[in-house]
Enzyme design. Structure first.
Site, short mmCIF file in Angstrom:
data_model
loop_
_atom_site.label_atom_id
_atom_site.label_comp_id
_atom_site.label_asym_id
_atom_site.label_seq_id
_atom_site.Cartn_x
_atom_site.Cartn_y
_atom_site.Cartn_z
N HIS A 195 43.87 36.61 46.84
CA HIS A 195 44.05 36.67 45.38
C HIS A 195 44.40 35.29 44.84
O HIS A 195 44.66 34.35 45.60
CB HIS A 195 45.10 37.73 44.97
CG HIS A 195 46.52 37.33 45.23
ND1 HIS A 195 47.58 37.92 44.57
CD2 HIS A 195 47.08 36.43 46.08
CE1 HIS A 195 48.72 37.39 45.00
NE2 HIS A 195 48.44 36.50 45.91
N CYS A 233 50.40 29.53 44.00
CA CYS A 233 49.63 30.79 43.88
C CYS A 233 48.49 30.64 42.88
O CYS A 233 47.63 31.52 42.77
CB CYS A 233 50.53 31.94 43.45
SG CYS A 233 51.83 32.27 44.63
N HIS A 237 44.22 32.46 47.94
CA HIS A 237 44.87 32.51 49.26
C HIS A 237 45.02 33.99 49.60
O HIS A 237 44.57 34.83 48.82
CB HIS A 237 46.24 31.81 49.20
CG HIS A 237 47.17 32.44 48.22
ND1 HIS A 237 47.07 32.21 46.86
CD2 HIS A 237 48.16 33.35 48.37
CE1 HIS A 237 47.98 32.92 46.23
NE2 HIS A 237 48.65 33.63 47.12
N HIS A 288 47.06 37.48 51.87
CA HIS A 288 48.26 38.09 52.46
C HIS A 288 47.88 39.29 53.32
O HIS A 288 46.85 39.93 53.10
CB HIS A 288 49.23 38.58 51.38
CG HIS A 288 49.71 37.52 50.46
ND1 HIS A 288 50.63 36.56 50.84
CD2 HIS A 288 49.42 37.24 49.17
CE1 HIS A 288 50.87 35.75 49.82
NE2 HIS A 288 50.14 36.13 48.78
N ASP A 328 41.06 46.59 51.32
CA ASP A 328 41.13 45.79 52.54
C ASP A 328 39.97 44.80 52.62
O ASP A 328 38.82 45.15 52.39
CB ASP A 328 41.13 46.71 53.77
CG ASP A 328 41.43 45.94 55.04
OD1 ASP A 328 42.22 44.97 54.98
OD2 ASP A 328 40.87 46.29 56.10
N HIS A 329 40.31 43.55 52.96
CA HIS A 329 39.33 42.47 53.07
C HIS A 329 38.52 42.30 51.78
O HIS A 329 37.30 42.18 51.79
CB HIS A 329 38.43 42.66 54.29
CG HIS A 329 39.16 42.34 55.56
ND1 HIS A 329 40.16 43.14 56.07
CD2 HIS A 329 39.08 41.28 56.40
CE1 HIS A 329 40.64 42.59 57.18
NE2 HIS A 329 40.02 41.47 57.40
N GLU A 381 54.32 41.96 50.03
CA GLU A 381 53.29 40.92 49.97
C GLU A 381 53.39 40.03 51.21
O GLU A 381 52.39 39.65 51.81
CB GLU A 381 53.47 40.09 48.71
CG GLU A 381 52.43 39.02 48.52
CD GLU A 381 52.72 38.18 47.30
OE1 GLU A 381 51.99 38.32 46.31
OE2 GLU A 381 53.68 37.39 47.33
#
Lengths: 139, 147
Positions: B20, B39, B45, B47, B85-86, B128
């Site tokens: 994100h 951020c 980047h 998590h 996811d991903h 996070e």
């Protein structure tokens, strides 16, 4: 009011089975947990008690005494046992994480001097746990 | 356990990984950098997120369960993991008009699991990183936007 939490661990075998259902129904609802040979977990128990800090000792409860109560009432009964076959409350209740939390509450309620049992949390695995806050909440 | 049906809380943790970038069109570039710091780096980047959902209900006398874990896991797989996811969170519809902070993610996760038909959602907890987590209790999630 201070909340104090003590952890304990026990390793037990169990399986999920409702005698009033057919094998097919049990397998449909409980999946691989219905394997009657059982399987096992390393459970983590967290018991939270609530009370006032004693002005002399500085304790809510004596942690050593709380540990002894958990050992006597729960760990010595559950650890390295098959819950379905060897623990009396699971003769009539399926040893799900929810029912284990309820059963441990019932074992501990009233046993901790000078403090009120606040919460029983039982981890079956790090990603699955159940909380029980006592009998006052019934559906 | 007799006829009384004790109320218990069942919590389950799910894991997904996503990228994100925190950025809002409402701010200029300088203010985005000032508010969101690293951020706001343009390429994003990622998590490893942990979503912990807590459901509340009577322990069913026949199953010993608040809800069937198979049902909950299937619901999470379809509605949470396959959706998030991903992925790059910023590309998802739910973040078209909302910054992909973990607060907003928690609100979206709450919306998703509030639709789970077999038990009442009590709380959503989203991590996070190991050091940042956000909690949303039951109630109308929109209220959190307005308060």
């Amino acid at each position: 009011m201070i909340f104090l939490t003590r952890k304990a661990e026990f390793s037990s075998a169990h399986f999920y089975w409702n005698d009033s259902w057919t094998q097919e129904e049990n397998e449909r609802v409980f999946g691989k947990c219905a394997n009657r040979n059982g399987h096992g977990h390393n459970y983590t128990l967290e018991v939270t008690v609530a009370g006032e800090v004693d002005p002399v000792s500085g304790f809510v409860v004596d942690l050593k005494e709380l540990k002894e109560i958990l050992d006597r009432e729960v760990v010595s009964v559950y650890d390295h046992r098959h819950l379905n076959h060897e623990v009396p409350e699971f003769k009539t209740a399926i040893p799900t994480t929810e029912n284990i939390a309820v059963a441990i509450w019932r074992r501990l309620d009233g046993k901790v001097p000078n403090a009120k049992l606040h919460r029983v949390r039982v981890y079956e695995m790090p990603d699955l746990f159940a909380d029980f806050y006592g009998e006052s909440t019934h559906g | 356990m007799g006829d009384a049906r004790p109320i218990a809380l069942l919590s389950r943790r799910y894991h997904f990984s996503a990228s994100h970038r925190l950025h809002t069109e409402a701010y200029d570039a300088e203010r985005n950098r000032a508010v969101y710091g690293k951020c706001n780096n343009p390429h994003g980047h990622g998590h490893n997120y942990v979503v912990q959902v807590t459901l509340r209900g009577p322990v069913d006398a026949e199953t010993g369960m608040v809800c069937n874990l198979g049902d909950l896991d299937a619901f999470a797989r379809t509605n949470l993991l396959e959706a998030f996811d991903h992925t790059n969170l910023n590309t998802l519809k739910c973040f078209a008009d909302a910054v992909s902070t973990t607060e907003n993610l928690a609100i979206e996760v709450h919306r998703i699991f509030a639709r789970f038909p077999h038990a009442r959602l009590e709380r959503v907890h989203v991590e996070e990183t190991g050091n940042n987590s956000f909690d949303l209790s039951c109630g109308e999630p929109h209220a959190f936007f307005m308060s």
